[in-house]
Design an enzyme around this catalytic site. Structure first.
Site, short mmCIF file in Angstrom:
data_model
loop_
_atom_site.label_atom_id
_atom_site.label_comp_id
_atom_site.label_asym_id
_atom_site.label_seq_id
_atom_site.Cartn_x
_atom_site.Cartn_y
_atom_site.Cartn_z
N TYR A 1 9.97 -4.76 -8.27
CA TYR A 1 8.76 -4.39 -7.53
C TYR A 1 8.41 -2.94 -7.90
O TYR A 1 9.29 -2.07 -7.92
CB TYR A 1 9.03 -4.52 -6.03
N ARG B 1 12.91 6.48 19.02
CA ARG B 1 13.28 6.52 17.60
C ARG B 1 14.64 5.83 17.43
O ARG B 1 14.88 5.09 16.49
CB ARG B 1 13.32 7.96 17.07
N LYS C 1 4.97 -8.88 4.36
CA LYS C 1 4.56 -10.03 3.57
C LYS C 1 4.72 -11.32 4.38
O LYS C 1 4.06 -11.47 5.38
CB LYS C 1 5.35 -10.05 2.26
N ASP D 1 16.50 -8.05 -2.33
CA ASP D 1 15.17 -7.96 -1.74
C ASP D 1 14.65 -9.39 -1.64
O ASP D 1 14.30 -10.00 -2.65
CB ASP D 1 14.28 -7.09 -2.63
C1 PLP Z 1 5.73 -5.13 -0.77
C2 PLP Z 1 7.10 -5.15 -1.31
C3 PLP Z 1 7.99 -4.11 -1.05
C4 PLP Z 1 7.59 -2.87 -0.30
O1 PLP Z 1 7.27 -3.12 1.02
P1 PLP Z 1 6.19 -2.29 1.89
O2 PLP Z 1 6.22 -2.96 3.20
O3 PLP Z 1 4.88 -2.37 1.16
O4 PLP Z 1 6.68 -0.87 1.94
C5 PLP Z 1 9.28 -4.23 -1.55
N1 PLP Z 1 9.66 -5.31 -2.28
C6 PLP Z 1 8.83 -6.32 -2.55
C7 PLP Z 1 9.31 -7.48 -3.35
C8 PLP Z 1 7.52 -6.29 -2.08
O5 PLP Z 1 6.69 -7.29 -2.37
#
Ligand code: PLP
Length: 385
Positions: free
Chosen positions: A109, A56, A206, A181
């Protein structure tokens, strides 16, 4: 542990393949091994080999991923998490305390909005949604208690572009942190730390993973104090990725540069074609000169990215397009090699219904993959009728 030594010396594609990924010192294994272990033998009490005591707290496969991510974002430190939301949660908790106020994009998001609106407000965090593309509006929304400015650019799903350097100036004046982000752009197209951001957050699910086969997240910073807080939360709250997930993400990263270029090539052609289509009322793509954020995008992004949203005449028409494509798979998520289509209002952004962040019902979102673009165009144009 996650400090990168090679980040400065090599180009992006080289770092993606080599940063944090020296051949294994004991076997010569060219690829970082999956260290499937929860614990590590100690040479006498406290005699750790390489600093590892429990997975962890730290795991060598995860360390390799973190070093690579830090190099790609031009940051000093990266921390990997079990999902993008886990990384988002850790950053918000590292920076904010009860009574603090934060600014979030008015088209954030959906999951980020839900975390702030439904969870963090229970812990005394106040928030204001603002249009981040309007720096005056952002400045006007800052309060004496504002400690954090949350930025997404381009945003999801409307692809609004925010001026990262401009926001960094506002954050600095307010003694607040700027978090970006960077999921939609990926570090190949944009490196927010170089533009003044304090932290970069990713859903590595992503583009970074890139193959729709693993969920993960990361937070990157060059601030040692912030990194220490993130590491403390990583270990203390425990939302870490397992070694298999870290390995899959690391493998995906190796091809990020070539994948992103193809995503952009394909998206550029599709955005132009949609713009000329009689059934399409508006196209949102930062790479198009007609996009209101195009100038800022050109300043801070290498190219326009792989995400496109567009408006049709009605919700019915939007749902129809989503159900008629064959190559574009109807699914949430984005950033994989395969093309996806979705209806944000009913799918990814359903949780924003009735709020200030509600998205138009006539909106369709595409994650343009790296298939042959002519096949993708055929599919879309057929679905549009
Ligand atoms: C998918 C996404 C998230 C969240 O990520 P997860 O891996 O699904 O928890 C946060 N910000 C953006 C812009 C995203 O597309």
């Amino acid at each position: 542990m996650s400090q990168t030594s090679s980040g400065e010396r090599f180009g992006f594609a080289t770092n993606a393949i080599h940063a944090g990924q020296e051949p294994d010192p004991t076997t010569g294994s060219v690829i970082v091994p999956i260290h499937a272990t929860s614990t590590y033998a100690q040479d006498g009490v406290g005699g750790l080999r390489g600093g590892y005591e429990y997975s962890r707290t730290g795991n060598p496969t995860r360390t390799a991923l973190e070093e690579c991510l830090a190099a790609l974002e031009s940051g000093r430190f990266a921390r990997a998490f079990g999902s993008g939301m886990a990384a988002t949660d850790a950053v918000l908790r590292a920076v904010c305390r009860p009574g603090n106020h934060i600014l979030i994009p008015n088209d954030a998001y959906g999951g980020t909005f839900r975390l702030v609106d439904k969870i963090l407000t229970q812990w005394g965090i106040e928030y204001t949604p603002v249009p981040l593309s309007d720096l005056d509006a952002v400045r006007a929304a800052v309060r004496p208690t504002t400690r954090l400015l949350w930025c997404e650019t381009p945003t999801n799903p409307l692809l609004t572009v925010a001026d990262i350097a401009g926001l960094a100036g506002i954050a600095a004046d307010a003694d607040a942190r700027l978090v970006v982000d960077n999921t939609f752009a990926s570090p190949y197209l944009q490196t927010p730390l170089a533009l003044g951001a304090d932290v970069v957050v990713h859903s590595t699910t992503k583009y970074l993973g890139g193959h729709s086969d693993v969920v993960g997240g990361a937070a990157v910073t060059s601030d040692p104090e912030l990194d220490e807080k993130l590491a403390f939360l990583q270990n203390g709250a425990g939302a870490v990725p397992g070694p298999f997930d870290a390995w899959l993400t690391l493998r995906g990263l190796k091809t990020l540069a070539v994948r992103m270029d193809r995503h952009c090539d394909n998206a550029e052609r599709i955005a132009v074609a949609l713009g000329e289509h009689p059934r399409v009322r508006a196209v949102y793509y930062p790479g198009l000169p007609t996009h209101p954020g195009h100038e800022v995008a050109v300043k801070q992004m290498r190219r326009g990215g792989g995400m496109i949203s567009f408006l049709v005449d009605s919700e019915e028409a939007a749902l129809e397009v989503c159900s008629r494509t064959r190559l574009f798979t109807l699914a949430e998520s984005l950033g994989g090699v395969e093309s996806l289509i979705e209806h944000p209002g009913r799918m990814t952004h359903a949780s924003t219904a009735g709020s200030q962040l509600q998205v138009p019902a006539e909106l369709v979102r595409l994650s343009v993959g790296i298939e042959d673009v002519d096949d993708l165009l055929d599919d879309l144009l057929t679905a549009l009728g």
